[in-house]
Design an enzyme around this catalytic site. Structure first.
Site, PDB file in Angstrom:
ATOM      1  CG  ASP A  52      39.506  90.890  78.043  1.00  0.00           C
ATOM      2  OD1 ASP A  52      39.711  92.109  78.212  1.00  0.00           O
ATOM      3  OD2 ASP A  52      39.954  90.008  78.793  1.00  0.00           O
ATOM      4  CG  HIS A 195      34.524  89.073  77.578  1.00  0.00           C
ATOM      5  ND1 HIS A 195      34.331  88.913  78.941  1.00  0.00           N
ATOM      6  CD2 HIS A 195      35.662  88.396  77.278  1.00  0.00           C
ATOM      7  CE1 HIS A 195      35.314  88.147  79.422  1.00  0.00           C
ATOM      8  NE2 HIS A 195      36.122  87.824  78.443  1.00  0.00           N
TER       9      HIS A 195
HETATM   10 ZN   LIG Z   1      39.755  86.592  76.406  1.00  0.00          ZN
END
Ligand SMILES: [Zn+2]
Length: 233
Positions: A52, A195
């Protein structure tokens, strides 16, 4: 040309396979590519690796790590970063990744009006498409926070909402060991949250690949129909 040179005997094939298996980690010139070396002989199941908050200055290094280890993943991009770094969106596609929507500015969508949610989602669809990432089919709300309004707006744009089964905690300064262990808890069809930006996440990639391969699991795509990890289309 004799057939013997073209078609090695079964026993030779078996012996070569054993040698290749033993040396897969070290040979490079004539043996398996790193991608093939990391992949299990057969996929007994698929997991969804997700990253992400990109694309960012870290994306190239992440994509290199994934490619070197034969892994594909779903990248939940922020629209504002797709607009600012369109070449990195294209790099994600070129590297074999699936590009998805993670809102435009990463707000707490459950605290926003329907019009604001609509703007966050629609502008991201446009930014990713304009960058060359195609039209996303998957949407992950920031922080995993959702409600009926968020779900209905996502559906309006043909997006399937995807949360996660396993949180790597990489956003919370998890160690590389902890990230590897989190991936080790994935079972067939499940999805892990990671991430784009943590160095510990990039460092975990080779061991995540080894761990999945050792369990007969492959990195798959996330099905817009079921929201589960499946074989790449
Ligand atoms: Zn996020």
């Amino acid at each position: 040309m004799g057939t013997g040179t073209r078609h090695p005997s079964r026993s030779l094939v078996v012996r070569l396979a054993v040698v290749a298996t033993a040396a897969a980690g070290t040979l490079s010139a004539h043996a398996a590519t790193p991608a093939q070396a990391a992949a299990p002989a057969a996929c007994n199941g698929y997991v969804g690796l997700t990253f992400d908050d990109g694309p960012s200055g870290s994306t190239s290094a992440l994509l290199d790590a994934l490619k070197q280890n034969g892994l594909r993943a779903t990248m939940f991009n922020e629209g504002q970063y797709a607009a600012a770094n369109p070449s990195q969106v294209r790099a994600q596609v070129t590297a074999g990744m699936w590009v998805a929507n993670h809102s435009y500015t990463h707000p707490h969508l459950t605290q926003q009006s329907q019009a604001q949610v609509d703007s966050e989602i629609s502008r991201t669809q446009t930014a990713i498409a304009n960058a060359g990432g195609g039209t996303p089919k998957l949407f992950r709300p920031p922080y995993g926070e959702t409600n009926a309004t968020v779900k209905s707006v996502a559906a309006k744009y043909g997006l399937t909402q995807i949360i996660w089964d396993v949180d790597s905690q990489d956003w919370n300064n998890a160690s590389t060991d902890a990230i590897v262990q989190a991936a080790g808890r994935l079972t067939n069809g499940q999805i892990i949250l990671m991430h784009d930006w943590p160095a510990n996440t990039r460092a975990a990639i080779p061991r995540i690949a080894q761990g999945l391969a050792g369990r007969g699991l492959c990195a798959g795509m996330i099905s817009p129909q079921t929201g589960r990890a499946v074989a790449p289309a």
